[in-house]
Design an enzyme around this catalytic site. Structure first.
Site, PDB file in Angstrom:
ATOM      1  N   GLY A 195       0.728  -1.193  -0.117  1.00 48.13           N
ATOM      2  CA  GLY A 195      -0.081   0.113  -0.162  1.00 48.13           C
ATOM      3  C   GLY A 195       0.730   1.329  -0.027  1.00 48.13           C
ATOM      4  N   SER A 196       0.410   2.372   0.780  1.00 42.58           N
ATOM      5  CA  SER A 196       1.017   3.538   0.522  1.00 42.58           C
ATOM      6  C   SER A 196       2.706   3.563   1.202  1.00 42.58           C
ATOM      7  CB  SER A 196       0.229   4.612   1.204  1.00 42.58           C
ATOM      8  OG  SER A 196      -1.057   4.817   0.404  1.00 42.58           O
ATOM      9  N   THR A 197       2.795   2.560   2.008  1.00 45.80           N
ATOM     10  CA  THR A 197       4.117   2.627   2.371  1.00 45.80           C
ATOM     11  C   THR A 197       5.190   2.516   1.476  1.00 45.80           C
ATOM     12  OG1 THR A 197       4.223   0.055   2.745  1.00 45.80           O
ATOM     13  CG2 THR A 197       3.583   1.584   4.653  1.00 45.80           C
TER      14      THR A 197
END
Length: 494
Positions: free
Chosen positions: A223-225
């Site tokens: 995801g956004s990591t």
């Protein structure tokens, strides 16, 4: 000598020669294969004839040995015991009389049993003095307080998940937790009870798969990591040169070759946002377009510098994380925000945070600091090793500043620690067909002390199938666990 006697003598001589050849063949040519043959009961008996050496954390053993029950038929004298087995199982693995060994128990079996060739002089001395053969010790890099914070955080959460903490300057693994877990002591022997305990832990009978090491062997969409990797690629390729330069990010933005707009979560200020603001609010459009503009090749090159697409050996093997090649621009855009085919282990994402914290230098992760003989003499020592340089020091410091903004006033405020600079990135990764299942909650972070040193970088992932979907977020579920792990390491430095 008459002819019949001579023939008999020659025949007997040939028999003796044949026996000598056969004996030498078995003793020297086939010695290793016979020794390792699972049907060779003598090897198993010898392995459990004496107590195994210990696996140590902070100088204290987290393993032990106990004499087996005298009841029934059991020619294996000692079995393995574990202290707080479920918490340490992802580190130790298991050593079982009936089911073999895994992880450190398997990889360092020669040291722990005392059979390793590097213990030759110790074995020889014991033989001369008539002392029973003793196993050596495996000294780990783990931090007991950090491990407890990680495991307690996961168990209180109640779902599935994993935590990895690294020391950025060396690559030492400080915490390696996986949940749900298992107690290796429960099947260390070879009784019916051990067999029953083993059966209950198998995935066929337990869908939670407690024996899966989620920290090293499970990959998740990050995801956004992953936007941290994308930001690093933008800086390293000169697309943007500072945290506060406005990006070319229209809103709405349609992915190339499609009619599909890439959506952001809620009404957030993403149009032409700076990279700092885009990371603070986690703008899909900004980082998706960066990935698309840079293209698959440049994004893949940067991902590989962080360790993607390569197995890691700690020495326990970690599954390779994935960033695909041969993707078109829209697929690259989705991959650059941690979706599509992108998949990462918690170890991999801890490596990302670690490289940023260490001014762009990624150190090889490892969990065995030293091997010792039974009298504590060092047999082997692990030296820190540089793996790669994903970022220049200048660009790493720009990215640190951006990640600190995320924690100070963005989506990662639950990771703030008084008196410590914390940088982080949240992630809520889609899961299931058309995002039908509860997403994974991620948080990656690092802590910096006032002297500028960075003692710890952390990655946390949570799978919570029973949670309310609207309550799942990296900042809400994963960040508090990361905070506790970082605090445990920071407090030990004081």
């Amino acid at each position: 000598m008459n002819k019949p006697l001579r023939r008999i003598a020659i025949f007997c001589g040939l028999l003796v020669l044949t026996l000598l050849l056969r004996d030498n063949y078995l003793q020297y040519v086939r010695a290793d294969s016979l020794k390792d043959d699972p049907k060779n009961r003598r090897v198993t008996i010898a392995r459990y004839a004496t107590p195994r050496g210990d696996i140590l954390v902070g100088g204290d053993p987290i393993t032990g040995s106990a004499e087996t029950s005298k009841s029934g038929v059991n020619d294996l004298k000692y079995k393995r015991t574990y202290k707080n087995g479920p918490m340490w199982a992802p580190v130790t693995g298991y050593a079982s009389q009936a089911f073999g060994a895994t992880q450190l128990e398997s990889i360092e079996d020669g040291i722990l049993t005392g059979d390793d060739d590097r213990l030759f002089f110790r074995k020889t001395l014991d033989m001369i003095t008539g002392k029973e053969q003793q196993g050596g010790n495996v000294v780990t890099t783990l931090n007991a307080a950090a491990q407890k914070a990680a495991f307690d955080g996961l168990s209180k959460q109640g779902g599935k998940g994993a935590v990895v903490a690294l020391e950025p300057s060396t690559g030492k693994i400080l915490a390696l937790a996986s949940y749900p877990s298992y107690d290796p002591s429960s099947f260390a022997g070879n009784t019916n009870d051990d067999a029953a305990a083993w059966k209950k832990l198998q995935k066929k009978y337990n869908p939670n798969d407690p024996m899966l090491n989620r920290a090293l062997r499970e990959t998740y969409p990050p995801g956004s990591t992953f936007k941290v990797v994308t930001a690093a690629a933008a800086l390293e390729n000169g697309k943007y040169t500072s945290a506060d330069e406005r990006t070319e990010s229209p809103l709405p933005w349609t992915m190339p070759g499609t009619r599909t707009e890439l959506k952001n979560e809620g009404s957030i200020p993403c149009e032409n946002a700076t990279m700092r603001v885009a990371l603070q609010y986690s703008c899909n459009t900004v980082f998706g377009k960066i990935g698309s503009d840079l293209g698959n090749d440049k994004m893949l090159e940067e991902a590989k510098k962080f360790g993607f697409d390569s197995e890691q050996f700690t020495p326990v093997r970690a599954t390779a994380s994935v960033f695909s090649d041969d993707m078109n621009q829209s697929q690259t855009a989705l991959s650059s925000i941690g979706q599509y085919n992108t998949a990462a282990t918690p170890l991999q994402m801890a490596m990302v945070a670690s490289a940023v914290a260490n001014d762009g230098k990624l150190m090889k992760p490892y969990m065995v600091d030293e091997l010792q003989s039974s009298n504590l003499d060092p047999v082997a020592k692990t030296e820190p090793e540089e793996l790669s340089r994903p970022l220049s020091p200048k660009n790493a410091q720009i990215l640190q500043d951006m990640m600190q903004t995320v924690v100070e006033k963005g989506t990662g405020t639950n990771a703030r620690i008084s008196g410590v600079k914390v940088g982080g990135k949240t992630g809520t990764a889609q899961h299931g067909v058309e995002n039908s299942e509860n997403p994974y909650a991620w948080f990656i972070s690092y802590a910096k002390l006032p002297d500028g040193s960075s003692p710890v970088a952390v990655a946390v992932v949570i799978e919570d199938e029973g949670a309310n979907r609207d309550d799942i977020s990296g900042g809400g579920l994963a960040a508090p666990i990361a905070k506790n792990v970082m605090e445990a390491v920071v407090n030990a430095k004081k």
